[in-house]
Design a protein around this motif. Structure first.
Motif, PDB file in Angstrom:
ATOM      1  N   LEU A   9       0.837  -1.204   0.000  1.00 33.30           N
ATOM      2  CA  LEU A   9       0.000   0.000   0.000  1.00 33.30           C
ATOM      3  C   LEU A   9       0.866   1.247   0.000  1.00 33.30           C
ATOM      4  O   LEU A   9       0.567   2.223  -0.686  1.00 33.30           O
ATOM      5  N   GLY A  10       1.959   1.192   0.739  1.00 29.34           N
ATOM      6  CA  GLY A  10       2.873   2.328   0.772  1.00 29.34           C
ATOM      7  C   GLY A  10       3.537   2.543  -0.581  1.00 29.34           C
ATOM      8  O   GLY A  10       3.735   3.673  -1.025  1.00 29.34           O
ATOM      9  N   PHE A  11       3.894   1.469  -1.279  1.00 28.73           N
ATOM     10  CA  PHE A  11       4.530   1.571  -2.589  1.00 28.73           C
ATOM     11  C   PHE A  11       3.567   2.151  -3.618  1.00 28.73           C
ATOM     12  O   PHE A  11       3.955   2.972  -4.432  1.00 28.73           O
ATOM     13  N   VAL A  12       2.303   1.735  -3.532  1.00 27.67           N
ATOM     14  CA  VAL A  12       1.320   2.170  -4.516  1.00 27.67           C
ATOM     15  C   VAL A  12       0.934   3.622  -4.290  1.00 27.67           C
ATOM     16  O   VAL A  12       0.587   4.336  -5.225  1.00 27.67           O
ATOM     17  N   THR A  13       1.047   4.105  -3.086  1.00 25.92           N
ATOM     18  CA  THR A  13       0.619   5.476  -2.809  1.00 25.92           C
ATOM     19  C   THR A  13       1.711   6.498  -3.085  1.00 25.92           C
ATOM     20  O   THR A  13       1.433   7.684  -3.157  1.00 25.92           O
ATOM     21  N   ARG A  14       2.952   6.096  -3.267  1.00 23.71           N
ATOM     22  CA  ARG A  14       4.049   7.027  -3.539  1.00 23.71           C
ATOM     23  C   ARG A  14       4.302   7.096  -5.043  1.00 23.71           C
ATOM     24  O   ARG A  14       3.990   6.152  -5.784  1.00 23.71           O
ATOM     25  N   TYR A  19       2.426   5.478 -10.275  1.00 23.63           N
ATOM     26  CA  TYR A  19       2.438   5.515 -11.736  1.00 23.63           C
ATOM     27  C   TYR A  19       2.344   4.097 -12.319  1.00 23.63           C
ATOM     28  O   TYR A  19       1.646   3.844 -13.296  1.00 23.63           O
ATOM     29  N   LEU A  20       3.080   3.193 -11.686  1.00 21.17           N
ATOM     30  CA  LEU A  20       3.027   1.809 -12.133  1.00 21.17           C
ATOM     31  C   LEU A  20       1.638   1.206 -11.897  1.00 21.17           C
ATOM     32  O   LEU A  20       1.124   0.431 -12.723  1.00 21.17           O
ATOM     33  N   ALA A  21       1.026   1.559 -10.776  1.00 17.00           N
ATOM     34  CA  ALA A  21      -0.311   1.041 -10.473  1.00 17.00           C
ATOM     35  C   ALA A  21      -1.319   1.573 -11.488  1.00 17.00           C
ATOM     36  O   ALA A  21      -2.184   0.826 -11.988  1.00 17.00           O
ATOM     37  N   ILE A  22      -1.216   2.837 -11.833  1.00 14.31           N
ATOM     38  CA  ILE A  22      -2.119   3.429 -12.830  1.00 14.31           C
ATOM     39  C   ILE A  22      -1.877   2.785 -14.194  1.00 14.31           C
ATOM     40  O   ILE A  22      -2.825   2.436 -14.913  1.00 14.31           O
ATOM     41  N   ALA A  23      -0.621   2.602 -14.561  1.00 15.35           N
ATOM     42  CA  ALA A  23      -0.296   1.969 -15.847  1.00 15.35           C
ATOM     43  C   ALA A  23      -0.822   0.537 -15.873  1.00 15.35           C
ATOM     44  O   ALA A  23      -1.375   0.082 -16.883  1.00 15.35           O
TER      45      ALA A  23
END
Length: 171
Positions: A9-14, A19-23
């Motif tokens: 969760l911390g990785f996805v929020t930074r 950007y990777l999560a959105i991609a």
């Protein structure tokens, strides 16, 4: 909450992870949309093929119906003409002609061979011997054979016409 989820969760929020999560989300959405559109296109193609096949089968069945109706009419006309000619045999070959004209055995042999193929010769007699067949019988058999020939010839013409039309109906 487990440590793995907290770090994820911390990785996805930074910024780099977001950007990777959105991609990744966009890639999954595009893949799903592509699958949906492919399915629609495939269904449309199958519907178009089914419609084309239905059109071809309908056209071919109409051709078959038309040709068979035409042939049936010609066949009836041939049968009527043969019957009319058979009636004329009685008019044109009288009993006197039957009595006056003996049909020789040689003629009967040649006639039967021409109609049926080679038939073994019987020990009935010489070729000049009267056969017992009457001239009117020979005339009737000839008219019947000609009538059958006409029907077979018309059937062949109808079949050739059917084949030509079926070939023209192909896409």
């Amino acid at each position: 909450m487990p440590l793995f989820l907290v770090s994820l969760l911390g990785f996805v929020t930074r910024p780099p992870g977001s950007y990777l999560a959105i991609a990744g989300a966009c890639a999954v959405a595009l893949w799903g949309y592509g699958q949906y559109e492919f399915g629609r296109g495939e269904a449309a193609m199958r519907a178009a093929q089914a419609k084309a096949v239905t059109r071809i089968v309908d056209r071919q069945s109409r051709i078959t119906l038309k040709v068979s109706q035409t042939f049936d009419a010609v066949k009836i006309a041939d049968a009527a003409a043969t019957q009319k000619q058979l009636q004329e045999v009685k008019t044109h070959v009288s009993e006197k002609a039957d009595a006056d004209c003996t049909v020789p055995l040689g003629f009967v042999r040649v006639f039967n061979t021409a109609v049926h193929g080679p038939i073994p010769g019987a020990a009935a007699g010489a070729d000049d011997t009267p056969s017992g067949a009457q001239l009117s019988d020979v005339a009737q058999v000839t008219v019947q054979n000609d009538g059958q020939y006409d029907q077979v010839a018309d059937q062949l013409r109808a079949l050739q016409n059917w084949v030509r039309q079926q070939q023209a109906a192909r896409p």
